[in-house]
Write a protein that holds these residues in place. Structure first.
Motif, PDB file in Angstrom:
ATOM      1  N   CYS A   1     -16.122   9.540 -25.622  1.00  0.00           N
ATOM      2  CA  CYS A   1     -15.900   9.331 -27.056  1.00  0.00           C
ATOM      3  C   CYS A   1     -15.845  10.677 -27.766  1.00  0.00           C
ATOM      4  O   CYS A   1     -16.400  11.660 -27.278  1.00  0.00           O
ATOM      5  CB  CYS A   1     -17.033   8.488 -27.644  1.00  0.00           C
TER       6      CYS A   1
ATOM      7  N   LEU B   1     -17.213  11.239 -30.694  1.00  0.00           N
ATOM      8  CA  LEU B   1     -18.466  11.471 -31.430  1.00  0.00           C
ATOM      9  C   LEU B   1     -19.661  11.357 -30.496  1.00  0.00           C
ATOM     10  O   LEU B   1     -19.535  10.956 -29.337  1.00  0.00           O
ATOM     11  CB  LEU B   1     -18.602  10.467 -32.584  1.00  0.00           C
ATOM     12  N   ASP B   2     -20.822  11.687 -31.040  1.00  0.00           N
ATOM     13  CA  ASP B   2     -22.058  11.682 -30.246  1.00  0.00           C
ATOM     14  C   ASP B   2     -23.162  11.056 -31.107  1.00  0.00           C
ATOM     15  O   ASP B   2     -24.133  11.724 -31.461  1.00  0.00           O
ATOM     16  CB  ASP B   2     -22.379  13.153 -29.888  1.00  0.00           C
ATOM     17  N   CYS B   3     -22.967   9.777 -31.454  1.00  0.00           N
ATOM     18  CA  CYS B   3     -23.881   9.130 -32.405  1.00  0.00           C
ATOM     19  C   CYS B   3     -25.226   8.851 -31.747  1.00  0.00           C
ATOM     20  O   CYS B   3     -25.281   8.317 -30.622  1.00  0.00           O
ATOM     21  CB  CYS B   3     -23.275   7.814 -32.889  1.00  0.00           C
TER      22      CYS B   3
ATOM     23  N   TYR C   1     -27.302   6.680 -32.337  1.00  0.00           N
ATOM     24  CA  TYR C   1     -27.633   5.253 -32.248  1.00  0.00           C
ATOM     25  C   TYR C   1     -26.613   4.482 -31.396  1.00  0.00           C
ATOM     26  O   TYR C   1     -26.569   3.255 -31.443  1.00  0.00           O
ATOM     27  CB  TYR C   1     -27.678   4.642 -33.658  1.00  0.00           C
ATOM     28  N   CYS C   2     -25.782   5.187 -30.648  1.00  0.00           N
ATOM     29  CA  CYS C   2     -24.665   4.536 -29.948  1.00  0.00           C
ATOM     30  C   CYS C   2     -25.144   3.413 -29.025  1.00  0.00           C
ATOM     31  O   CYS C   2     -25.936   3.645 -28.119  1.00  0.00           O
ATOM     32  CB  CYS C   2     -23.886   5.570 -29.122  1.00  0.00           C
TER      33      CYS C   2
ATOM     34  N   SER D   1     -19.990   5.848 -23.394  1.00  0.00           N
ATOM     35  CA  SER D   1     -19.482   6.905 -24.281  1.00  0.00           C
ATOM     36  C   SER D   1     -19.981   8.281 -23.848  1.00  0.00           C
ATOM     37  O   SER D   1     -19.279   9.270 -24.034  1.00  0.00           O
ATOM     38  CB  SER D   1     -19.861   6.634 -25.735  1.00  0.00           C
ATOM     39  N   HIS D   2     -21.179   8.349 -23.272  1.00  0.00           N
ATOM     40  CA  HIS D   2     -21.722   9.662 -22.904  1.00  0.00           C
ATOM     41  C   HIS D   2     -22.341   9.763 -21.525  1.00  0.00           C
ATOM     42  O   HIS D   2     -22.531  10.849 -21.018  1.00  0.00           O
ATOM     43  CB  HIS D   2     -22.711  10.144 -23.968  1.00  0.00           C
TER      44      HIS D   2
ATOM     45  N   THR E   1     -12.020   3.552 -28.035  1.00  0.00           N
ATOM     46  CA  THR E   1     -12.310   4.999 -27.864  1.00  0.00           C
ATOM     47  C   THR E   1     -11.186   5.678 -27.060  1.00  0.00           C
ATOM     48  O   THR E   1     -11.408   6.228 -25.987  1.00  0.00           O
ATOM     49  CB  THR E   1     -13.705   5.298 -27.234  1.00  0.00           C
TER      50      THR E   1
ATOM     51  N   SER F   1     -13.196   5.971 -33.143  1.00  0.00           N
ATOM     52  CA  SER F   1     -14.310   6.485 -33.947  1.00  0.00           C
ATOM     53  C   SER F   1     -13.809   6.989 -35.298  1.00  0.00           C
ATOM     54  O   SER F   1     -14.576   7.140 -36.231  1.00  0.00           O
ATOM     55  CB  SER F   1     -14.976   7.651 -33.208  1.00  0.00           C
TER      56      SER F   1
ATOM     57  N   LYS G   1     -17.761   6.115 -40.973  1.00  0.00           N
ATOM     58  CA  LYS G   1     -19.205   5.902 -40.830  1.00  0.00           C
ATOM     59  C   LYS G   1     -19.998   6.477 -41.993  1.00  0.00           C
ATOM     60  O   LYS G   1     -21.001   5.916 -42.413  1.00  0.00           O
ATOM     61  CB  LYS G   1     -19.708   6.578 -39.543  1.00  0.00           C
TER      62      LYS G   1
HETATM   63  S1  SF4 Z   1     -18.732   4.750 -29.204  1.00  0.00           S
HETATM   64 FE1  SF4 Z   1     -18.977   4.552 -31.444  1.00  0.00          FE
HETATM   65  S2  SF4 Z   1     -21.186   4.682 -31.823  1.00  0.00           S
HETATM   66 FE2  SF4 Z   1     -20.804   5.453 -29.732  1.00  0.00          FE
HETATM   67  S3  SF4 Z   1     -20.623   7.692 -29.935  1.00  0.00           S
HETATM   68 FE3  SF4 Z   1     -18.560   6.828 -30.082  1.00  0.00          FE
HETATM   69  S4  SF4 Z   1     -18.209   6.483 -32.273  1.00  0.00           S
HETATM   70 FE4  SF4 Z   1     -20.393   6.783 -31.996  1.00  0.00          FE
END
Ligand code: SF4
Length: 267
Positions: free
Chosen positions: A34, A36-38, A40-41, A47-48, A79, A105, A128
């Motif tokens: 992804c 982003l690196d949220c 709360y994902c 994603s990571h 994503t 995202s 967001k």
């Molecule tokens: S999948 Fe969504 S919540 Fe998770 S890191 Fe990416 S944008 Fe953020």
């Protein structure tokens, strides 16, 4: 992510907004990784933590075609931002007859989005946060609002106003999502006001109440709980009076049962 395509799930998915999933569902390709690196994902594993499997474009084309042949309302890339070259090649091979959805995202570059013009029917980005500070604090990127708001401008430019057919399925347009975070109703209301003022009926808006604390968010004083009914109703009321058209989730959607099972190979 490596140059090759990695996917974490390719399957029918029924839990998107009704105009995307309809009755037959959307064929959803969840890409691994992804932009982003949220903190709360809820999809952190894919994603990571790189839970996914390598596929060639031809293999993915076969998988997607097989699923589309069974019936679907749309084809969704989830994503997708780091794999747009592969997506374009895939679309050239399969030429889908259903609307193609880019579920992102929102942290996309204009250069990348311009390459997709003519390939994507529906953009489904998040907005967001209403400012750069929250982007740095919770999603580990600089200039969050500057970049995402410009990306959404480009998406709306490409798609024009939302078009929904007589069966209630979206054929074209941009729908912007916002996930309400606990202790951050002001942020969501600012996002709604910004979108209403800038776009009005040129977009659809989707308000999400499914927040559940995951990962580092469990140790964050503001983010370590679900949102309350009162918080959600406050934001919902701002949405209702904003003039934006769209959808809202029910609070009961804040449940782990809506997180899909991922393909199990690890990079
Ligand atoms: S999948 Fe969504 S919540 Fe998770 S890191 Fe990416 S944008 Fe953020």
């Amino acid at each position: 992510m490596p140059k090759s395509l990695y996917v974490s799930r390719v399957a029918h998915h029924y839990w998107e907004e009704p105009v995307i999933s309809g009755k037959k569902g959307t064929v959803a390709v969840f890409f691994t990784g992804c932009t982003l690196d949220c903190i709360y994902c809820q999809n952190r594993e894919i994603s990571h933590n790189n839970l996914g499997r390598k596929v060639t474009i031809d293999e993915l084309a076969k998988e997607v075609t097989l699923l589309l042949d069974k019936g679907a309302e749309s084809l969704s890339f989830i994503t997708p931002s780091h794999y747009t070259n592969g997506i374009i090649q895939l679309l050239d091979i399969i030429s889908p007859t259903v609307p193609v959805v880019y579920n992102t995202s929102g942290f996309d570059s204009i250069e990348t989005l311009k390459k997709l013009e003519g390939y994507i029917d529906i953009y489904l980005p998040d907005l967001k946060y209403s400012n750069n500070d929250l982007g740095l604090k919770y999603s580990n990127v600089r200039n969050y609002f500057d970049i995402t708001s410009k990306a959404i401008e480009e998406m709306v430019r490409q798609t024009g106003k939302p078009v929904i057919n007589q069966d209630g399925i979206m054929e074209k347009g941009t729908m912007v999502r916002n996930l309400v975070l606990p202790s951050h109703t002001k942020n969501s209301i600012e996002v709604i006001n910004y979108l209403a003022e800038k776009y009005g009926d040129k977009i659809l808006f989707s308000l999400m109440g499914q927040y559940i604390p995951y990962g580092d968010a469990k140790n964050n004083k503001k983010l370590n709980r679900k949102i309350t009914k009162r918080e959600y109703e406050k934001v919902l009321s701002a949405f209702e009076s904003s003039g934006l058209n769209g959808y809202c989730q029910e609070l009961s959607s804040a449940s782990e049962k809506y997180i899909p099972e991922w393909d199990s190979d690890v990079l």
